[in-house]
Scaffold this active site. Structure first.
Site, PDB file in Angstrom:
ATOM      1  CB  SER A 255     -43.862 -27.197  15.964  1.00 22.24           C
ATOM      2  OG  SER A 255     -45.132 -26.585  16.016  1.00 22.24           O
TER       3      SER A 255
ATOM      4  CG  ASP B  76     -49.420 -30.376  19.704  1.00 24.25           C
ATOM      5  OD1 ASP B  76     -49.001 -30.322  20.878  1.00 24.25           O
ATOM      6  OD2 ASP B  76     -49.848 -29.379  19.094  1.00 24.25           O
ATOM      7  N   GLY B  77     -51.073 -32.331  21.681  1.00 23.37           N
ATOM      8  CA  GLY B  77     -52.410 -32.252  22.275  1.00 23.37           C
ATOM      9  C   GLY B  77     -52.540 -32.884  23.652  1.00 23.37           C
ATOM     10  CG  ASN B  78     -49.534 -35.503  25.165  1.00 18.37           C
ATOM     11  OD1 ASN B  78     -50.247 -36.112  24.394  1.00 18.37           O
ATOM     12  ND2 ASN B  78     -48.245 -35.760  25.324  1.00 18.37           N
ATOM     13  N   GLY B  79     -51.534 -31.746  26.584  1.00 17.71           N
ATOM     14  CA  GLY B  79     -51.925 -30.771  27.599  1.00 17.71           C
ATOM     15  C   GLY B  79     -53.408 -30.444  27.522  1.00 17.71           C
TER      16      GLY B  79
ATOM     17  CD  GLU C  27     -47.699 -36.210  -0.321  1.00 16.10           C
ATOM     18  OE1 GLU C  27     -48.689 -35.502  -0.039  1.00 16.10           O
ATOM     19  OE2 GLU C  27     -47.023 -36.045  -1.359  1.00 16.10           O
TER      20      GLU C  27
ATOM     21  CG  ASN D 187     -41.518 -28.888  23.621  1.00 12.08           C
ATOM     22  OD1 ASN D 187     -41.495 -29.948  22.987  1.00 12.08           O
ATOM     23  ND2 ASN D 187     -42.465 -27.974  23.403  1.00 12.08           N
ATOM     24  CD1 TRP D 188     -34.857 -27.137  25.423  1.00 10.53           C
ATOM     25  CD2 TRP D 188     -34.871 -28.002  27.488  1.00 10.53           C
ATOM     26  NE1 TRP D 188     -34.188 -28.346  25.373  1.00 10.53           N
ATOM     27  CE2 TRP D 188     -34.185 -28.895  26.636  1.00 10.53           C
ATOM     28  CE3 TRP D 188     -35.013 -28.340  28.835  1.00 10.53           C
ATOM     29  CZ2 TRP D 188     -33.637 -30.095  27.071  1.00 10.53           C
ATOM     30  CZ3 TRP D 188     -34.460 -29.552  29.278  1.00 10.53           C
ATOM     31  CH2 TRP D 188     -33.786 -30.408  28.396  1.00 10.53           C
TER      32      TRP D 188
ATOM     33  NE  ARG E  58     -47.873 -24.210  16.119  1.00 12.53           N
ATOM     34  CZ  ARG E  58     -48.987 -23.671  16.623  1.00 12.53           C
ATOM     35  NH1 ARG E  58     -49.740 -22.895  15.888  1.00 12.53           N
ATOM     36  NH2 ARG E  58     -49.329 -23.898  17.882  1.00 12.53           N
TER      37      ARG E  58
HETATM   38  C1  IPE Z   1     -44.473 -29.767  18.965  1.00 12.07           C
HETATM   39  O1  IPE Z   1     -45.507 -29.461  19.813  1.00 12.07           O
HETATM   40  C2  IPE Z   1     -43.398 -30.490  19.700  1.00 12.07           C
HETATM   41  C3  IPE Z   1     -43.706 -31.859  20.105  1.00 12.07           C
HETATM   42  C4  IPE Z   1     -44.789 -32.506  19.826  1.00 12.07           C
HETATM   43  C5  IPE Z   1     -42.665 -32.538  20.840  1.00 12.07           C
HETATM   44  P1  IPE Z   1     -45.606 -28.062  20.562  1.00 12.07           P
HETATM   45  O2  IPE Z   1     -46.829 -28.093  21.365  1.00 12.07           O
HETATM   46  O3  IPE Z   1     -44.343 -27.774  21.281  1.00 12.07           O
HETATM   47  O4  IPE Z   1     -45.712 -27.052  19.339  1.00 12.07           O
HETATM   48  P2  IPE Z   1     -46.306 -25.585  19.285  1.00 12.07           P
HETATM   49  O5  IPE Z   1     -45.827 -24.869  20.509  1.00 12.07           O
HETATM   50  O6  IPE Z   1     -47.788 -25.708  19.257  1.00 12.07           O
HETATM   51  O7  IPE Z   1     -45.780 -25.030  18.015  1.00 12.07           O
HETATM   52  C1  IPE Z   2     -47.343 -32.548  23.017  1.00  6.74           C
HETATM   53  O1  IPE Z   2     -48.438 -32.141  23.749  1.00  6.74           O
HETATM   54  C2  IPE Z   2     -46.233 -33.065  23.891  1.00  6.74           C
HETATM   55  C3  IPE Z   2     -45.056 -32.183  23.911  1.00  6.74           C
HETATM   56  C4  IPE Z   2     -44.908 -31.080  23.251  1.00  6.74           C
HETATM   57  C5  IPE Z   2     -43.968 -32.590  24.789  1.00  6.74           C
HETATM   58  P1  IPE Z   2     -48.523 -30.671  24.361  1.00  6.74           P
HETATM   59  O2  IPE Z   2     -47.967 -30.716  25.736  1.00  6.74           O
HETATM   60  O3  IPE Z   2     -47.900 -29.672  23.466  1.00  6.74           O
HETATM   61  O4  IPE Z   2     -50.090 -30.483  24.418  1.00  6.74           O
HETATM   62  P2  IPE Z   2     -50.902 -29.179  24.062  1.00  6.74           P
HETATM   63  O5  IPE Z   2     -50.515 -28.785  22.680  1.00  6.74           O
HETATM   64  O6  IPE Z   2     -50.526 -28.147  25.082  1.00  6.74           O
HETATM   65  O7  IPE Z   2     -52.315 -29.601  24.168  1.00  6.74           O
HETATM   66 MG    MG Z   3     -48.639 -28.558  21.902  1.00  7.80          MG
END
Ligand code: IPE
Ligand code: IPE
Ligand code: MG
Length: 231
Positions: A185, A15-18, A196, A63-64, A183
């Site tokens: 998710s 998580d955290g790419n965006g 763990e 994610n959809w 969390r």
């Molecule tokens: C969890 O990340 C799903 C993936 C890493 C593929 P999300 O960014 O979708 O999770 P939430 O929305 O913060 O719970």
């Molecule tokens: C995780 O990164 C990748 C996927 C859920 C596909 P995010 O796209 O959720 O990145 P943030 O959480 O918005 O930074």
């Molecule tokens: Mg995310």
């Protein structure tokens, strides 16, 4: 690494790419591109550490909800990845598998996943499981449906487990989540009952091999009691 056992199965909520992209005034898709590089590095690092199974949370059933362009971009990356990395998988005898509902995926991606799984099926190196259109609740629900269809007489933890997506894979020992949120998710709800958990503030594109080693070290210091007491 210390001599204590390396987790046989590691799951990662990448998580955290965006946010990584937004911090740099880039498009979110640019973050996913960087995240893919981290995923590739992590497969190699986990293999070198001696993990036997690595489950990567690539795209959830939730994610959809994202913009069509972002969803399309992520699925496009998956398609590219499956094509471009197959040689690496062959060379290292890594078995590639899918967790999640294939019927909700575009037909070409579902087919590419099926073919990659088929082609690597006999490989005895590490196993990499791509959780794609994956949700823990959805997996449990599909398992129950399969179980009912099979007419299995007894509904037990054992029979239900056997109808999950990859019933032969042991439960994850360690589940890592990057990106700072604590969390699950909807990741591996059934299988993660006694995993763990390790949460890192680092955004996924910034995650390194050293971070993976630090997570494994932290895991090795944990006391896994499974509800029992230490003698
Ligand atoms: C969890 O990340 C799903 C993936 C890493 C593929 P999300 O960014 O979708 O999770 P939430 O929305 O913060 O719970
Ligand atoms: C995780 O990164 C990748 C996927 C859920 C596909 P995010 O796209 O959720 O990145 P943030 O959480 O918005 O930074
Ligand atoms: Mg995310």
């Amino acid at each position: 690494m210390p001599a204590s056992p390396v987790p046989a199965h590691i799951g990662i909520i990448m998580d955290g790419n965006g946010r990584w992209a937004q911090q740099r005034k880039l498009l979110r898709t640019q973050g996913h591109l960087e995240g893919l590089k981290t995923a590739k590095r992590t497969v190699k690092a986990a293999r070198e550490l001696g993990a036997e199974y690595l489950t990567l949370y690539v795209f959830s059933t939730e994610n959809w909800k994202r913009a069509a362009e972002e969803v399309g971009f992520i699925l496009g990356l998956v398609k590219q990845y499956l094509k471009a990395e197959l040689d690496f998988y062959r060379e290292n005898r890594i078995r590639l598998r899918h967790a999640g509902d294939p019927t909700g995926l575009p037909a070409d991606i579902a087919q590419d996943l099926r073919e990659a799984a088929e082609e690597t099926r006999e490989f005895d190196g590490m196993q990499v499981i791509l959780a794609l259109n994956y949700g823990g609740r959805n997996e449990i629900l599909r398992a129950v449906k399969r179980l009912l269809q099979a007419g299995t007489p007894a509904l037990t933890e054992e029979t239900l487990s056997r109808h999950l997506d990859n019933p032969d894979i042991p439960d994850p020992d360690l589940i890592i989540r990057t990106g700072g949120d604590c969390r699950i998710s909807n990741f591996l709800l059934w299988e993660g009952a006694y995993s763990e958990y390790y949460f890192s503030d680092k955004l996924w594109p910034d995650w390194t091999e050293e971070d993976l080693i630090a997570a494994v070290r932290a895991y090795q210091r944990r006391d896994r009691r499974f509800g029992g007491v230490q003698p």
